[in-house]
Design an enzyme around this catalytic site. Structure first.
Site, PDB file in Angstrom:
ATOM      1  N   HIS A  52      45.071  47.330  25.099  1.00  0.00           N
ATOM      2  CA  HIS A  52      44.111  46.993  26.505  1.00  0.00           C
ATOM      3  C   HIS A  52      42.628  47.402  26.267  1.00  0.00           C
ATOM      4  O   HIS A  52      42.414  48.642  26.152  1.00  0.00           O
ATOM      5  CB  HIS A  52      45.026  48.062  27.591  1.00  0.00           C
ATOM      6  CG  HIS A  52      44.583  47.693  29.049  1.00  0.00           C
ATOM      7  ND1 HIS A  52      44.860  46.241  29.448  1.00  0.00           N
ATOM      8  CD2 HIS A  52      43.723  48.273  29.790  1.00  0.00           C
ATOM      9  CE1 HIS A  52      44.529  46.410  30.646  1.00  0.00           C
ATOM     10  NE2 HIS A  52      43.767  47.257  31.155  1.00  0.00           N
ATOM     11  N   HIS A  54      38.759  46.424  28.191  1.00  0.00           N
ATOM     12  CA  HIS A  54      37.886  45.783  28.799  1.00  0.00           C
ATOM     13  C   HIS A  54      36.374  46.308  28.352  1.00  0.00           C
ATOM     14  O   HIS A  54      35.756  47.140  28.309  1.00  0.00           O
ATOM     15  CB  HIS A  54      37.661  46.568  30.320  1.00  0.00           C
ATOM     16  CG  HIS A  54      39.174  46.403  31.139  1.00  0.00           C
ATOM     17  ND1 HIS A  54      39.529  45.260  31.526  1.00  0.00           N
ATOM     18  CD2 HIS A  54      39.769  47.603  31.514  1.00  0.00           C
ATOM     19  CE1 HIS A  54      40.361  45.594  32.146  1.00  0.00           C
ATOM     20  NE2 HIS A  54      40.765  46.821  32.127  1.00  0.00           N
ATOM     21  N   GLN A  57      33.081  47.612  29.574  1.00  0.00           N
ATOM     22  CA  GLN A  57      33.060  48.970  30.185  1.00  0.00           C
ATOM     23  C   GLN A  57      32.573  49.938  29.185  1.00  0.00           C
ATOM     24  O   GLN A  57      32.067  51.106  29.554  1.00  0.00           O
ATOM     25  CB  GLN A  57      34.346  49.281  30.697  1.00  0.00           C
ATOM     26  CG  GLN A  57      34.885  48.386  32.097  1.00  0.00           C
ATOM     27  CD  GLN A  57      36.139  48.986  32.704  1.00  0.00           C
ATOM     28  OE1 GLN A  57      36.756  49.779  32.370  1.00  0.00           O
ATOM     29  NE2 GLN A  57      36.541  47.921  33.537  1.00  0.00           N
ATOM     30  N   TYR A 119      38.051  39.806  32.491  1.00  0.00           N
ATOM     31  CA  TYR A 119      38.095  39.054  33.962  1.00  0.00           C
ATOM     32  C   TYR A 119      36.668  38.779  34.370  1.00  0.00           C
ATOM     33  O   TYR A 119      36.159  38.426  35.363  1.00  0.00           O
ATOM     34  CB  TYR A 119      38.859  40.018  34.808  1.00  0.00           C
ATOM     35  CG  TYR A 119      38.385  41.352  34.881  1.00  0.00           C
ATOM     36  CD1 TYR A 119      37.135  41.875  35.610  1.00  0.00           C
ATOM     37  CD2 TYR A 119      39.033  42.307  34.376  1.00  0.00           C
ATOM     38  CE1 TYR A 119      36.976  43.278  35.708  1.00  0.00           C
ATOM     39  CE2 TYR A 119      38.766  43.539  34.707  1.00  0.00           C
ATOM     40  CZ  TYR A 119      37.596  44.024  35.241  1.00  0.00           C
ATOM     41  OH  TYR A 119      37.413  45.488  35.320  1.00  0.00           O
ATOM     42  N   HIS A 205      45.594  40.091  37.102  1.00  0.00           N
ATOM     43  CA  HIS A 205      44.657  41.521  37.061  1.00  0.00           C
ATOM     44  C   HIS A 205      45.710  42.440  37.444  1.00  0.00           C
ATOM     45  O   HIS A 205      45.912  43.836  37.081  1.00  0.00           O
ATOM     46  CB  HIS A 205      43.474  41.360  38.144  1.00  0.00           C
ATOM     47  CG  HIS A 205      42.811  42.830  37.928  1.00  0.00           C
ATOM     48  ND1 HIS A 205      43.140  43.554  38.986  1.00  0.00           N
ATOM     49  CD2 HIS A 205      41.996  43.353  37.161  1.00  0.00           C
ATOM     50  CE1 HIS A 205      42.450  44.681  38.905  1.00  0.00           C
ATOM     51  NE2 HIS A 205      41.594  44.552  37.846  1.00  0.00           N
ATOM     52  N   ARG A 208      47.816  43.511  43.575  1.00  0.00           N
ATOM     53  CA  ARG A 208      46.866  43.536  44.690  1.00  0.00           C
ATOM     54  C   ARG A 208      45.660  42.398  44.669  1.00  0.00           C
ATOM     55  O   ARG A 208      45.084  41.930  45.673  1.00  0.00           O
ATOM     56  CB  ARG A 208      45.924  44.771  45.068  1.00  0.00           C
ATOM     57  CG  ARG A 208      45.074  45.124  43.855  1.00  0.00           C
ATOM     58  CD  ARG A 208      44.070  46.236  44.345  1.00  0.00           C
ATOM     59  NE  ARG A 208      43.038  46.665  43.340  1.00  0.00           N
ATOM     60  CZ  ARG A 208      43.336  47.040  41.967  1.00  0.00           C
ATOM     61  NH1 ARG A 208      44.341  47.787  41.594  1.00  0.00           N
ATOM     62  NH2 ARG A 208      42.184  47.193  41.092  1.00  0.00           N
ATOM     63  N   HIS A 231      48.167  44.741  35.110  1.00  0.00           N
ATOM     64  CA  HIS A 231      47.922  46.221  35.508  1.00  0.00           C
ATOM     65  C   HIS A 231      49.105  46.416  36.756  1.00  0.00           C
ATOM     66  O   HIS A 231      49.049  45.619  37.571  1.00  0.00           O
ATOM     67  CB  HIS A 231      46.476  46.302  36.369  1.00  0.00           C
ATOM     68  CG  HIS A 231      45.325  46.622  35.346  1.00  0.00           C
ATOM     69  ND1 HIS A 231      44.164  46.057  35.753  1.00  0.00           N
ATOM     70  CD2 HIS A 231      45.329  47.077  34.144  1.00  0.00           C
ATOM     71  CE1 HIS A 231      43.376  46.051  34.915  1.00  0.00           C
ATOM     72  NE2 HIS A 231      43.618  46.585  33.866  1.00  0.00           N
ATOM     73  N   GLU A 234      48.834  51.836  38.885  1.00  0.00           N
ATOM     74  CA  GLU A 234      48.034  52.852  38.403  1.00  0.00           C
ATOM     75  C   GLU A 234      47.740  53.854  39.653  1.00  0.00           C
ATOM     76  O   GLU A 234      47.495  54.915  38.905  1.00  0.00           O
ATOM     77  CB  GLU A 234      46.647  52.212  37.871  1.00  0.00           C
ATOM     78  CG  GLU A 234      45.625  53.081  37.196  1.00  0.00           C
ATOM     79  CD  GLU A 234      44.534  52.307  36.822  1.00  0.00           C
ATOM     80  OE1 GLU A 234      44.363  50.950  36.966  1.00  0.00           O
ATOM     81  OE2 GLU A 234      43.691  52.937  36.138  1.00  0.00           O
ATOM     82  N   HIS A 268      49.742  50.643  32.440  1.00  0.00           N
ATOM     83  CA  HIS A 268      49.490  51.779  33.148  1.00  0.00           C
ATOM     84  C   HIS A 268      50.975  52.500  33.757  1.00  0.00           C
ATOM     85  O   HIS A 268      51.541  53.103  33.090  1.00  0.00           O
ATOM     86  CB  HIS A 268      48.555  52.159  34.254  1.00  0.00           C
ATOM     87  CG  HIS A 268      47.189  51.661  33.859  1.00  0.00           C
ATOM     88  ND1 HIS A 268      46.360  52.502  32.676  1.00  0.00           N
ATOM     89  CD2 HIS A 268      46.223  50.770  34.133  1.00  0.00           C
ATOM     90  CE1 HIS A 268      44.967  51.810  32.646  1.00  0.00           C
ATOM     91  NE2 HIS A 268      44.930  50.956  33.365  1.00  0.00           N
ATOM     92  N   ASP A 319      41.342  50.707  27.126  1.00  0.00           N
ATOM     93  CA  ASP A 319      40.986  50.184  28.732  1.00  0.00           C
ATOM     94  C   ASP A 319      39.409  50.730  28.623  1.00  0.00           C
ATOM     95  O   ASP A 319      38.495  49.734  28.547  1.00  0.00           O
ATOM     96  CB  ASP A 319      41.816  51.474  29.577  1.00  0.00           C
ATOM     97  CG  ASP A 319      41.586  50.939  30.919  1.00  0.00           C
ATOM     98  OD1 ASP A 319      40.925  49.726  31.260  1.00  0.00           O
ATOM     99  OD2 ASP A 319      42.420  51.696  31.823  1.00  0.00           O
TER     100      ASP A 319
END
Ligand SMILES: [Zn+2]
Length: 453
Positions: A52, A54, A57, A119, A205, A208, A231, A234, A268, A319
């Site tokens: 995992h 991103h 980041q 994403y 993603h 939500r 995800h 979490e 998570h 992550d």
């Protein structure tokens, strides 16, 4: 043909001493032989799988730790605001430079394959690039430059929350419909032909961020052999919102609407109730745990001991990349469990009781599944030679018997033990160094341009 002689290699059953591995020119293992005659050096363990990531980041690693006294709330959601500011400003070229630097550092830390949960699809105004896979392609190109294998997971991101339209800050992430997402996925899939060590996976993603009917639809449409990542659970707030919107907890909803299986990777899954733990493990689905990020964000502690009672499958990921050391991920995971259960025996609940070996096995075999690859053992004939090599001259390793070797590496190892990293039978990191210094130059230039550090 190439030959590698090791003082020991780690397999699922434990250490095999004095081994020669022969590979063809593409790095595929042709033979694994006992060979007592050669002067053997160093120990090889399988290359870690980072399930995992991103990549962008990495630009903010360590930046969210100045906490003004006047600030009342400093949690995941306030961290996310800072993250969005960076996400909104990165150009394709800058993304490629940041990712190449990150992937190089992953290799130095012993990861040989990364699952990129991606994403950041559109331009700064939220408009699709002419080539929809522009940003995805940049990540694959970065992986190729660094020499790491990549499973690119283009993410379906539709909404700003349960029943909420997407926010302005999320404009670069959005697919408006399932057809929109499938077109994006297809353009990524078409790209992988240009990159020899790339593959694709599906991604949602979170509960939500995508309409539930689309989550169901994707689970029906997806090609069976391709992994799917999401995800889930979490944040406590996310679970509360899920209950008030859908009347069920996230994993509970999945259990009632989707037949998950071993190709599902729930990232998570921090906050689970007993029934959800059983549901995931009985379905043979996987959780991807990211202990350094989860700890950094204050997410909570995954109920691993309970999950392992049901033989649950777990892998690791870095992550947000606040830490990119696989040994640290496993230690934080283990020590979190020890601190809450007052019991030191986290992974060693079966077979050998060898904590370090069991942790490597789970992180590796399930990490491979997260990439869409079935792997039975650590080093196998017909599979590529990907390894982290540790120095037999390190005082701790030199003085340790084979029965304590895996635990010495996992619990007391650091980069001073590392000799290098092999991907497809080639030394990508040799004595701690990567050949391509341009990666650093481009990264430093990019960070200066972004001016966030
Ligand atoms: Zn994530």
């Amino acid at each position: 043909m190439n030959e590698f002689a090791f003082k020991g290699i780690l397999q699922k059953e434990g250490w095999i001493e004095s081994v020669k591995i022969k590979t063809n020119d593409d790095g595929i293992i042709l033979a694994i032989e006992k060979d007592d005659k050669t002067t053997h050096k160093d120990y090889a363990i399988p290359g870690f799988q980072n399930a995992h990531s991103h990549a962008f980041q990495y630009a903010m690693a360590g930046l969210a730790e100045l906490h003004p006294i006047t600030e009342t709330q400093n949690d995941f959601w306030s961290w996310r605001k800072t993250m969005y500011q960076i996400a909104l400003n990165i150009s394709p070229e800058q993304l490629e430079h940041i990712a190449a630097m990150l992937y190089k550092e992953m290799l130095r830390n012993g990861y040989t394959h990364v699952a990129e949960f991606h994403y950041l699809h559109h331009d700064k105004n939220g408009i699709k690039y002419n080539n929809q896979a522009e940003m995805s392609q940049r990540l694959m190109s970065a992986a190729q430059t660094a020499g790491i294998k990549i499973t690119l997971i283009p993410i379906f991101y539709q909404n700003g929350g349960f029943g909420k339209k997407s926010e302005k800050e999320q404009r670069r992430f959005i697919s408006n419909s399932i057809d929109d997402y499938l077109a994006l996925f297809q353009s990524c899939e078409e790209c992988i032909g240009n990159f020899p060590n790339a593959s694709v996976g599906y991604g949602v993603h979170s509960m939500r961020a995508v309409d539930t009917e689309n989550i169901i639809r994707l689970s029906q449409l997806k090609k069976e052999s391709i992994p799917i990542h999401i995800h889930v659970s979490e944040q406590l707030k996310e679970i509360e919102e899920c209950i008030s919107y859908l009347g069920q907890r996230p994993v509970e909803w999945l259990s009632n609407h989707i037949e998950i299986d071993e190709n599902y990777h729930l990232v998570h899954a921090t906050h689970l109730i007993d029934e959800e733990v059983e549901y995931i493990s009985n379905a043979r689905a996987n959780v991807v745990l990211c202990p350094s990020t989860e700890g950094n964000l204050g997410d909570g502690i995954f109920p691993l001991k309970q999950f392992l009672k049901h033989n649950g499958n777990w892998s690791i990921g870095t992550d947000s990349h606040v830490g990119i050391n696989p040994l640290e991920e496993i230690r934080i995971l283990d020590y979190g469990q020890r601190l809450i259960t007052h019991n030191r025996n986290t992974f060693g609940n079966r077979d050998s009781g060898d904590n370090g070996l069991l942790a490597i096995e789970s992180a590796y075999i399930n990490g491979k599944k997260a990439m869409g690859i079935d792997q039975n053992d650590f080093f196998e004939i017909g599979k590529p030679l990907d390894a982290l090599v540790l120095s037999c001259e390190h005082p701790l390793l030199q003085s340790t018997s084979s029965k304590n070797r895996s635990n010495t590496i996992i619990y007391s190892g650091d980069s001073s033990m590392y000799k290098g990293t092999i991907v497809n039978g080639k030394w990508v990191i040799d004595k701690g160094l990567h050949k391509n210094q341009n990666i650093d130059t481009h990264f430093l230039k990019t960070m200066k341009e972004l001016n966030v550090r």
